[in-house]
Design an enzyme around this catalytic site. Structure first.
Site, short mmCIF file in Angstrom:
data_model
loop_
_atom_site.label_atom_id
_atom_site.label_comp_id
_atom_site.label_asym_id
_atom_site.label_seq_id
_atom_site.Cartn_x
_atom_site.Cartn_y
_atom_site.Cartn_z
N ASN A 74 -17.82 -24.48 -23.14
CA ASN A 74 -17.69 -23.03 -23.07
C ASN A 74 -16.43 -22.60 -22.32
O ASN A 74 -16.42 -21.64 -21.57
CB ASN A 74 -18.95 -22.37 -22.47
CG ASN A 74 -19.16 -22.68 -21.00
OD1 ASN A 74 -18.67 -23.69 -20.49
ND2 ASN A 74 -19.91 -21.83 -20.32
N PHE A 75 -15.35 -23.32 -22.59
CA PHE A 75 -14.04 -22.87 -22.15
C PHE A 75 -13.59 -21.71 -23.05
O PHE A 75 -14.18 -21.46 -24.10
CB PHE A 75 -13.01 -23.99 -22.23
CG PHE A 75 -13.20 -25.07 -21.22
CD1 PHE A 75 -12.81 -24.89 -19.91
CD2 PHE A 75 -13.78 -26.29 -21.58
CE1 PHE A 75 -12.98 -25.89 -18.95
CE2 PHE A 75 -13.95 -27.29 -20.64
CZ PHE A 75 -13.55 -27.10 -19.32
N ASP A 82 -26.35 -14.08 -20.68
CA ASP A 82 -26.13 -15.51 -20.49
C ASP A 82 -27.35 -16.32 -20.91
O ASP A 82 -27.25 -17.33 -21.60
CB ASP A 82 -25.82 -15.81 -19.02
CG ASP A 82 -24.33 -15.85 -18.72
OD1 ASP A 82 -23.60 -16.51 -19.48
OD2 ASP A 82 -23.91 -15.23 -17.74
#
Length: 397
Positions: free
Chosen positions: A97-98, A170
């Site tokens: 999740n860059f 999230d």
């Protein structure tokens, strides 16, 4: 022991919350999740809610990093990248999740990974998507709540927008990430082919509002999507909402408005007929609110139960953790941290054949399994020593 994903290896380049929690779901199911972090540790080791720490471990780390092995790699060094490439060759899934493009620059992105392992599943979680006008913006839960309309519909007409009290986007994004990976694993099992999976916080936030957006986009549109008075959402009719009592709050859900009026003894001139429950919801809710505020919560519960009106008292966290159904479901479990201190975690939320996945590994010290993972990749003692000396790989301490 729940080992539905035993034999599946997930190589995780994840930080913050969505990515770590998503792959934690797979780790709970028995997948071998190798969490790769830089030598200084990922973000989740540095930030902690309420500034709390247990034996130096942050709450963010404890929330999303159980059942994972920890490997430290410096991906700025060619030797570190080479270790990562060897891990890709042994993995079923890469999850990261860059910001889009970061792993591509390191030679570890989707196209590079496919050349190493043609059937690889590459799952990327991002703020806004793999491309588009916002691709380089920072993606974070509160920002997404603001951009997606979630903060607006959570707010009220009186007080304006309001954030949800947790990182809801999230968490939902994490569930979608896990679901997407599981779907890709099914495809791989059936066809032998890999897959790219993309999940974004923005799409997750809109998905959370599926009912609301569907109502908004079809037919006449409202002038305001904030919550009106006590009513719990712009598209609901009375009495659906939360009301203050003399000593607390109570939620009233489904039930006949006429029955509720009779139950509470609402004066005739203040009543709204059931067929007008949506169009005159402000008037109906105001009459209900004015009545309930003079009653105790227990009195309200007794009245509503007696007349079959769906309701629930509003509980704080102290009440939730002792709730008999929550206790029965074993929604929280206390284990020992790596240093032996007790830590309480939220349990895996799904049961399998009646059982809940156990915590095989508490959140690990940074690089705790670096040595054993390198051994598994075939690095001998001298080669491992060289990697440590060059700083490409780090060990605990």
């Amino acid at each position: 022991m729940v080992d539905l994903l035993k034999g599946i290896r997930v190589l995780s380049f994840n930080h913050f919350l969505m990515g770590p929690v998503g792959v934690q779901f797979l780790a709970d199911l028995g997948a071998d999740v190798i969490a790769v972090e830089p030598p200084e540790g990922a973000f989740q080791r540095k930030w902690s809610g309420a500034e709390k720490r247990i034996d130096g471990q942050t709450m963010l780390l404890l929330a999303g990093n159980r059942n994972k092995r920890s490997l430290t790699l410096d991906l700025k060094k060619p030797e570190g990248v080479e270790v990562a490439r060897k891990l890709i060759a042994t993995s079923d899934v890469i999850a990261e999740n860059f910001r889009p493009g970061v792993l591509d620059k390191l030679g570890l992105g989707f196209e590079h990974a496919r050349k190493i392992k043609p059937d690889i599943i590459y799952a990327a979680a991002s703020g806004y998507g793999a491309d588009g006008p916002y691709v380089n913006r920072p993606g974070q839960d509160l920002l997404i709540q603001a951009l997606s309309g979630l903060a607006m519909i959570t707010g009220t007409r009186e007080h304006g927008p309001r954030a949800v009290g947790v990182s809801a986007v999230d968490h939902h994004g994490a569930a979608l990430l896990a679901a997407g990976i599981l779907a890709a694993l099914v495809k791989k099992e059936r066809t032998g082919q890999g897959c790219r999976v993309d999940v974004s916080l923005l799409s997750a936030a809109i998905d959370l509002q599926m009912e609301s957006f569907t109502c908004y986009l079809n037919g006449e549109r409202p002038d305001d999507v904030r919550q009106p008075g006590s009513i719990a959402g712009w598209y609901y009719g009375a009495p659906y909402g939360i009301y203050a009592t003399n000593d607390g709050h109570i939620a009233i859900s489904l039930g006949s408005l006429d029955t509720l009026n009779d139950t509470l003894g609402i004066p005739r001139n203040q009543r709204v007929p059931a067929e007008e429950a949506y169009r005159q919801r402000d008037k109906a809710a105001a009459a209900i609110a004015a009545n309930l505020v003079h009653r105790t919560t227990s009195e309200c519960v007794a009245l509503l139960e007696a007349h079959g009106i769906w309701h629930a008292t509003i509980k704080d966290y102290a009440d939730v953790v002792t709730d008999p159904q929550v206790v029965h479901n074993k929604s929280f479990q206390t284990i020992r941290s790596v240093s032996g201190s007790p830590i309480t975690l939220v349990s895996h939320p799904v049961r399998y054949d009646g059982g809940v996945p156990e915590v095989r590994l508490p959140p690990q010290e940074l690089g705790a399994q670096s040595e054993e993972i390198l051994e598994e990749l075939g690095y001998n003692a001298q080669e491992r020593k060289s990697l440590y000396a060059k700083g490409a790989v780090a060990t605990p301490g």
